[in-house]
Design an enzyme around this catalytic site. Structure first.
Site, PDB file in Angstrom:
ATOM      1  N   ASP A 185       0.814  -1.223   0.000  1.00 20.66           N
ATOM      2  CA  ASP A 185       0.000   0.000   0.000  1.00 20.66           C
ATOM      3  C   ASP A 185       0.849   1.276   0.000  1.00 20.66           C
ATOM      4  O   ASP A 185       0.441   2.307   0.546  1.00 20.66           O
ATOM      5  CB  ASP A 185      -0.971   0.017   1.201  1.00 20.66           C
ATOM      6  CG  ASP A 185      -1.768  -1.258   1.273  1.00 20.66           C
ATOM      7  OD1 ASP A 185      -2.280  -1.684   0.227  1.00 20.66           O
ATOM      8  OD2 ASP A 185      -1.847  -1.842   2.372  1.00 20.66           O
ATOM      9  N   LYS A 237       2.088   2.181  -5.103  1.00 20.94           N
ATOM     10  CA  LYS A 237       2.855   1.738  -6.277  1.00 20.94           C
ATOM     11  C   LYS A 237       2.098   2.012  -7.574  1.00 20.94           C
ATOM     12  O   LYS A 237       2.698   2.363  -8.589  1.00 20.94           O
ATOM     13  CB  LYS A 237       3.157   0.232  -6.168  1.00 20.94           C
ATOM     14  CG  LYS A 237       4.087  -0.124  -5.033  1.00 20.94           C
ATOM     15  CD  LYS A 237       4.324  -1.609  -4.918  1.00 20.94           C
ATOM     16  CE  LYS A 237       3.163  -2.420  -4.425  1.00 20.94           C
ATOM     17  NZ  LYS A 237       2.692  -2.168  -3.068  1.00 20.94           N
ATOM     18  N   ASN A 297      -4.990 -10.334  -4.317  1.00 20.30           N
ATOM     19  CA  ASN A 297      -4.828  -9.734  -2.984  1.00 20.30           C
ATOM     20  C   ASN A 297      -4.325  -8.296  -3.122  1.00 20.30           C
ATOM     21  O   ASN A 297      -4.464  -7.487  -2.215  1.00 20.30           O
ATOM     22  CB  ASN A 297      -3.875 -10.567  -2.098  1.00 20.30           C
ATOM     23  CG  ASN A 297      -2.580 -10.959  -2.794  1.00 20.30           C
ATOM     24  OD1 ASN A 297      -2.433 -10.803  -3.999  1.00 20.30           O
ATOM     25  ND2 ASN A 297      -1.636 -11.485  -2.036  1.00 20.30           N
ATOM     26  N   ALA A 298      -3.762  -7.968  -4.262  1.00 24.86           N
ATOM     27  CA  ALA A 298      -3.233  -6.610  -4.481  1.00 24.86           C
ATOM     28  C   ALA A 298      -4.368  -5.661  -4.870  1.00 24.86           C
ATOM     29  O   ALA A 298      -5.409  -6.084  -5.358  1.00 24.86           O
ATOM     30  CB  ALA A 298      -2.203  -6.639  -5.597  1.00 24.86           C
ATOM     31  N   GLY A 299      -4.134  -4.392  -4.646  1.00 21.63           N
ATOM     32  CA  GLY A 299      -5.104  -3.377  -5.077  1.00 21.63           C
ATOM     33  C   GLY A 299      -4.324  -2.143  -5.491  1.00 21.63           C
ATOM     34  O   GLY A 299      -3.948  -1.337  -4.662  1.00 21.63           O
ATOM     35  N   HIS A 300      -4.035  -2.045  -6.776  1.00 24.15           N
ATOM     36  CA  HIS A 300      -3.234  -0.914  -7.249  1.00 24.15           C
ATOM     37  C   HIS A 300      -4.174   0.181  -7.757  1.00 24.15           C
ATOM     38  O   HIS A 300      -4.921  -0.014  -8.706  1.00 24.15           O
ATOM     39  CB  HIS A 300      -2.251  -1.378  -8.336  1.00 24.15           C
ATOM     40  CG  HIS A 300      -1.190  -2.273  -7.769  1.00 24.15           C
ATOM     41  ND1 HIS A 300      -0.246  -2.909  -8.526  1.00 24.15           N
ATOM     42  CD2 HIS A 300      -0.935  -2.636  -6.487  1.00 24.15           C
ATOM     43  CE1 HIS A 300       0.542  -3.611  -7.735  1.00 24.15           C
ATOM     44  NE2 HIS A 300       0.134  -3.470  -6.499  1.00 24.15           N
ATOM     45  N   THR A 301      -4.111   1.332  -7.077  1.00 17.18           N
ATOM     46  CA  THR A 301      -5.066   2.407  -7.341  1.00 17.18           C
ATOM     47  C   THR A 301      -4.429   3.491  -8.199  1.00 17.18           C
ATOM     48  O   THR A 301      -3.321   3.942  -7.922  1.00 17.18           O
ATOM     49  CB  THR A 301      -5.528   3.022  -5.998  1.00 17.18           C
ATOM     50  OG1 THR A 301      -5.957   1.961  -5.159  1.00 17.18           O
ATOM     51  CG2 THR A 301      -6.657   4.015  -6.196  1.00 17.18           C
ATOM     52  N   THR A 316      -6.142 -11.529   3.068  1.00 14.19           N
ATOM     53  CA  THR A 316      -7.198 -10.874   2.288  1.00 14.19           C
ATOM     54  C   THR A 316      -8.327 -11.855   1.963  1.00 14.19           C
ATOM     55  O   THR A 316      -9.293 -11.488   1.320  1.00 14.19           O
ATOM     56  CB  THR A 316      -6.626 -10.311   0.975  1.00 14.19           C
ATOM     57  OG1 THR A 316      -6.059 -11.387   0.233  1.00 14.19           O
ATOM     58  CG2 THR A 316      -5.564  -9.258   1.229  1.00 14.19           C
ATOM     59  N   GLN A 340       2.134  -6.084  -3.167  1.00 16.42           N
ATOM     60  CA  GLN A 340       2.379  -6.145  -1.713  1.00 16.42           C
ATOM     61  C   GLN A 340       3.639  -5.322  -1.397  1.00 16.42           C
ATOM     62  O   GLN A 340       3.878  -4.325  -2.059  1.00 16.42           O
ATOM     63  CB  GLN A 340       2.492  -7.602  -1.218  1.00 16.42           C
ATOM     64  CG  GLN A 340       1.159  -8.353  -1.207  1.00 16.42           C
ATOM     65  CD  GLN A 340       0.740  -8.873  -2.567  1.00 16.42           C
ATOM     66  OE1 GLN A 340       1.500  -9.501  -3.270  1.00 16.42           O
ATOM     67  NE2 GLN A 340      -0.507  -8.614  -2.942  1.00 16.42           N
ATOM     68  N   THR A 381      -9.870  -4.946   0.426  1.00 15.45           N
ATOM     69  CA  THR A 381     -10.801  -5.438   1.450  1.00 15.45           C
ATOM     70  C   THR A 381     -11.565  -4.307   2.152  1.00 15.45           C
ATOM     71  O   THR A 381     -12.510  -4.585   2.883  1.00 15.45           O
ATOM     72  CB  THR A 381     -10.026  -6.215   2.540  1.00 15.45           C
ATOM     73  OG1 THR A 381      -9.034  -5.328   3.075  1.00 15.45           O
ATOM     74  CG2 THR A 381      -9.354  -7.448   1.961  1.00 15.45           C
ATOM     75  N   ARG A 400     -10.523  -2.690   4.601  1.00 13.97           N
ATOM     76  CA  ARG A 400     -10.149  -2.622   6.024  1.00 13.97           C
ATOM     77  C   ARG A 400      -9.342  -1.361   6.318  1.00 13.97           C
ATOM     78  O   ARG A 400      -8.499  -0.980   5.495  1.00 13.97           O
ATOM     79  CB  ARG A 400      -9.258  -3.817   6.391  1.00 13.97           C
ATOM     80  CG  ARG A 400      -9.949  -5.142   6.373  1.00 13.97           C
ATOM     81  CD  ARG A 400      -8.994  -6.267   6.724  1.00 13.97           C
ATOM     82  NE  ARG A 400      -8.042  -6.553   5.675  1.00 13.97           N
ATOM     83  CZ  ARG A 400      -7.104  -7.489   5.747  1.00 13.97           C
ATOM     84  NH1 ARG A 400      -6.963  -8.206   6.843  1.00 13.97           N
ATOM     85  NH2 ARG A 400      -6.278  -7.705   4.748  1.00 13.97           N
ATOM     86  N   PRO A 401      -9.573  -0.694   7.491  1.00 10.50           N
ATOM     87  CA  PRO A 401      -8.709   0.440   7.825  1.00 10.50           C
ATOM     88  C   PRO A 401      -7.286  -0.053   8.027  1.00 10.50           C
ATOM     89  O   PRO A 401      -7.068  -1.126   8.588  1.00 10.50           O
ATOM     90  CB  PRO A 401      -9.283   0.994   9.140  1.00 10.50           C
ATOM     91  CG  PRO A 401     -10.265   0.002   9.612  1.00 10.50           C
ATOM     92  CD  PRO A 401     -10.552  -0.988   8.530  1.00 10.50           C
ATOM     93  N   LYS A 434       3.249  10.148  -0.694  1.00 10.39           N
ATOM     94  CA  LYS A 434       2.238  10.691   0.233  1.00 10.39           C
ATOM     95  C   LYS A 434       2.857  11.661   1.242  1.00 10.39           C
ATOM     96  O   LYS A 434       2.502  11.667   2.433  1.00 10.39           O
ATOM     97  CB  LYS A 434       1.479   9.542   0.915  1.00 10.39           C
ATOM     98  CG  LYS A 434       0.682   8.716  -0.105  1.00 10.39           C
ATOM     99  CD  LYS A 434      -0.203   7.684   0.509  1.00 10.39           C
ATOM    100  CE  LYS A 434      -1.603   8.160   0.753  1.00 10.39           C
ATOM    101  NZ  LYS A 434      -2.577   7.073   1.008  1.00 10.39           N
TER     102      LYS A 434
END
Ligand code: IMP
Length: 423
Positions: free
Chosen positions: A14, A17, A39-43, A130, A221, A298, A300-301, A328
């Site tokens: 997170d 990337k 399981n990845a989430g690339h935004t 996840t 990841q 997911t 999740r915080p 960031k």
């Protein structure tokens, strides 16, 4: 100088990337995912629209001539992949010449998802996976009873796999019988995947014979979630560090040019596991809210805390990162004080200055913090390093010095243009 650049996360995932891959993809002939699965989430934010990719390489969004490759180190959930392809085809051209899915990659079946969830529910100390079936699919791969994509798309071979698993494992057989809808879909989408399945690694090596063609390898990841080098057992089930890319893509280490590492200006972690600089106070909540730190897979915080220089230095060494991006950075603006962990204090071992291999040691470490006076800047009005406040620059330079690596770029927002060059 080689024609392969590898981008990896230097933390527990997170790091943002997706944004940087999307930017760097512009110069690449191919963007390649080499491990993990959905399981990845690339935004990525394009024209204000948020796009989240789980399996797919981020290269899809930067022009039709960029080839997107999923290689053999990956695990693939066919039903979810089809949904992703349908979504992305609203924005990009998806066809066999630009999307190559390795026949060697392993398939996540409904059984693997079920196994992941039931293992998590049974564990006295959950890992906080996840629940996407990642671990069980890699386990079956290593146990040599997995289903490769090339066999999955062949009906007879797919059925033979199901039969042999059913014969060997009564629970598998019961799962197939009790969940006909899930398994019907599993069969149904095979034909939709089939056109993209190929010897992706061979095609990629062929593309790379032209030394002018750059290949961008996209890590998922983060390094601290690596199966061997991460905080085992609170890790994912693949090799996330840069070295893994060579084995999983089938390319030679001598091909590499740059290893680009991404770290946030603070730290987050989803799921369980040690996190020495975690802030369970209002600053932690501030970082979570301001940084929108909620899992893109997911929801999740994420747990938040100060940047940990021991962990960062470790990631830089393990990956051979020679180009660091501090992401960031805008999130820290406005805080009265900002801290960095420069060492740990352990109740029995005293002062620790190297990231320990043992999670039980890490769990008992308290961070030794260096405190910086805070700063404020308006990211929209700040486009060069000269315009950054002195306190912000002192923080950045301290990090560079402590980890012996130059920071080339800092991220100041989610958009493609929200960044500042440092050299
Ligand atoms: P798994 O990869 O689903 O098996 O989960 C193992 C651990 O890795 C859990 O702590 C997850 O929260 C974490 N994890 C997996 N993928 C990601 C990711 O993309 N970002 C952050 N954490 C992840």
């Amino acid at each position: 100088m080689g024609n392969v650049n590898i981008l990896v996360g230097a933390q527990w995932g997170d790091e943002g990337k997706g944004k940087w891959i999307d930017i760097l993809a512009k110069k690449a002939a191919a963007v390649v995912r080499f491990q993990g699965g959905n399981n990845a989430g690339h935004t990525i934010y394009v024209d204000g629209e948020k796009i989240v990719l789980h399996h797919l390489p981020t290269g899809f969004l930067q022009g039709d001539d960029i080839v997107c490759v999923m290689t053999c180190g990956m695990v693939v959930n066919p039903g979810i992949l089809i949904e992703e392809l349908e979504n992305i085809s609203k924005r990009a051209n998806v066809h066999q010449d630009r999307f190559w899915l390795s026949a060697r990659a392993h398939v996540i079946s409904p059984w693997h998802v079920y196994q992941d969830c039931s293992a998590e529910d049974k564990r006295s100390t959950p890992i906080g996976t996840t629940r996407r079936g990642i671990g069980p699919t890699y386990s079956d791969k290593v146990a040599r009873r997995g289903l490769r994509v090339g066999y999955y798309i062949d009906e007879a071979k797919r059925n033979a796999w199901i039969d042999s698993m059913s014969e060997e494992y009564a629970e598998f057989s019961r799962h197939v019988e009790a969940n006909p809808k899930e398994w019907d879909r599993f069969h149904a989408v095979a034909a939709q995947i089939a056109p993209f399945v190929c010897d992706a690694e061979a095609r990629l090596r062929e593309l790379m014979r032209d030394s002018k063609k750059q290949v961008l390898v996209e890590g998922a990841q983060g390094s601290l979630l690596d199966l061997d080098h991460g905080t085992y057992p609170f890790v994912t089930s693949s090799t996330t560090v840069a070295g893994g890319a060579f084995a999983s893509v089938g390319i030679a280490p001598t091909r590499v040019d740059k290893v680009i590492g991404i770290t946030k200006a603070y730290m987050t972690r989803v799921g369980e596991g040690p996190f020495p600089t975690e802030l369970k106070d209002e600053i932690g909540s501030f970082l979570c809210d301001r940084g929108k730190e909620y899992g893109s897979t997911t929801g999740r915080p994420r747990r938040c805390g100060w940047l940990d220089l021991l962990a960062l230095r470790y990631s830089i060494e393990v990956n051979g990162i020679n180009d660091l991006i501090l992401n960031k950075f805008d999130i820290l603006s406005g805080l009265d004080e900002v801290c960095l962990a420069v060492a740990y204090e352990h109740p029995e071992q005293g002062r620790i200055t190297e990231f320990p291999w043992d999670y039980e040691v890490l769990e008992r470490c308290k961070p030794v913090l260096k405190t910086f006076s805070g700063w404020s800047f308006d990211p929209e009005q700040t486009s060069s390093a000269d315009a950054l406040p002195d306190n912000a620059m002192s923080y950045i330079r301290f990090i560079e010095e402590a980890v012996s690596c130059k920071i080339s770029l800092i991220g100041t927002g989610v958009g493609r243009n929200d960044s500042i060059e440092l050299r």
